[in-house]
Design a protein around this motif. Structure first.
Motif: not given
Length: 421
Positions: A363-364, A286, A366-368
């Motif tokens: 998925r990393i 991130s 999409s977490q933002r």
């Protein structure tokens, strides 16, 4: 970036368009679609083909790809003058406003309001707002790109970094990049993109808690503390030895395993995974932010309707619904590293939910989603010139040719002069 006359003419005419063949029966309605850039050709071909399999009465024809989003909007503005507009276009999210302000983009609100199925598709209003101007929905976001850090974990390990405990602030990221750079043998440590249609600078300003203009758009605000921190970071990177490469050269170096850390858009994930396979281990991290309240610009593109023909408008609307619906979003995510705009598709255990479980690196980004906001487009007719000014000043800072404070002051004056007053 302006296209050459030869490229423009070959792209703008329907004769140069590439047909995507559908069912054997001749379709009743043909729609022409434009997009950027060449590496995305496979995605849009697959999307059009799958759509036509569900709607054999509609034929989708793809224009030759524009070089990039800026080239695409410039091409579209020229096509409007010559009356050669495509029917629909995947425009960069920061290039939709010029089409809306000129009345070229067809507002989609009446199509949304008149379609009973819309509320079940799964695209939230918060995402739709990324392409809304003047109270009108001027496009629907199709693919969102989130800022991330890509790591070559083999180089991280060689440099003594902890693969299971990557840094979460810029000091740590820069320190790790310095260690990787010290490996020598033509290996670069860290590269932070600073030219990407103005997206990178806007992202850094947002990550330091700032925004580009005041909410009422009466004054610029990037010339405050957040903008200064963004340029100071770029200056520091230059002093630390950021490779003297342009954006594409840096991406190629990462693909080749010669760059340890790269800050860029999540949409490159699938391509990087293909390059890394069998060569090095890839990991997504991130982007450091100052607070979870920070807002980062959503890169990527939205779908703009351009035709005023009623029959083709209906066909375009059906294509848009397919593209932002679960089926279209699944095609898009599996082909790229873009974040889907369809929350229903993300949570579907038989669709993207299963894909994300099997591909956790996707998925990393999409977490933002909760931190994303619209990719800001400046008011008036000089958005592209302002983007160029931003990138020019970023270059001067990275290359140590201008002090961050002086560059920010100069940039503020240049941008203000290009805004409507």
């Amino acid at each position: 970036m302006l296209l050459s006359r030869r490229t423009f003419l070959s792209t703008a005419t329907a004769a140069a368009a590439t047909p995507i063949l559908g069912a054997a029966a001749l379709p009743q309605t043909t729609i022409r679609l434009s997009y950027a850039s060449a590496p995305a050709r496979g995605l849009y071909q697959s999307l059009a083909q799958r759509f036509m399999e569900t709607r054999p009465d509609i034929r989708v024809v793809l224009d030759s790809p524009a070089v990039d989003y800026d080239g695409l909007v410039q091409q579209t503005l020229r096509q409007n003058i010559t009356k050669q507009l495509p029917d629909i276009s995947h425009q960069g999210l920061n290039q939709i406003r010029p089409l809306a302000d000129r009345g070229i983009a067809v507002p989609l609100d009446r199509f949304i309001a008149g379609d009973p199925a819309w509320n079940t598709i799964g695209v939230p209003q918060a995402v739709t707002s990324f392409a809304s101007y003047g109270g009108k929905t001027c496009a629907l976001p199709f693919a969102i790109s989130v800022p991330v850090l890509f790591y070559n974990m083999d180089l991280v390990k060689q440099a003594g970094g902890d693969p299971d405990n990557l840094p979460d602030d810029w000091d740590g990221v820069i320190a790790l990049g310095r260690k990787i750079n010290a490996l020598g043998e033509g290996t670069g440590g860290l590269y932070v993109e600073y030219t990407n249609n103005g997206w990178s600078f806007q992202t850094l300003v947002g990550a330091f808690g700032g925004r580009m203009m005041s909410e009422d758009e009466t004054r610029i605000t990037f010339d405050g503390p957040a903008g200064l921190q963004a340029l100071q970071l770029l200056q520091r990177l230059g002093k630390e030895g950021q490779p003297a490469l342009n954006t594409e050269q840096a991406r190629q170096a990462f693909r080749a395993g010669k760059l340890g850390i790269l800050f860029t858009a999540s949409s490159l994930l699938t391509g990087f995974q293909q390059s890394a396979a069998g060569n090095f281990r890839l990991k997504v991290g991130s982007l450091p932010v100052s607070s979870t309240a920070d807002r980062l610009p959503a890169g990527g593109n939205g779908i703009v309707m351009l035709t005023d023909d009623p029959d083709r408008q209906k066909a375009c609307w059906d294509y848009i619904k397919f593209a932002v619906g679960p089926a279209g979003q699944t095609i898009m995510v599996e082909a790229t590293g873009y974040v889907p705009v369809n929350l229903a598709a993300i949570s579907d255990p038989a669709g993207l939910g299963r894909f994300f479980d099997a591909h956790p690196e996707h998925r990393i980004a999409s977490q933002r989603i909760a931190m994303m906001t619209g990719w800001f487009s400046f008011p008036g007719e000089n958005n592209s010139r302002i983007i160029k000014a931003i990138e020019d000043h970023c270059y001067l800072v990275v290359s140590q040719k201008q002090d961050p404070a002086a560059a920010l002051s100069s940039l503020g004056k240049d941008v203000d002069a290009l805004l409507p007053h």
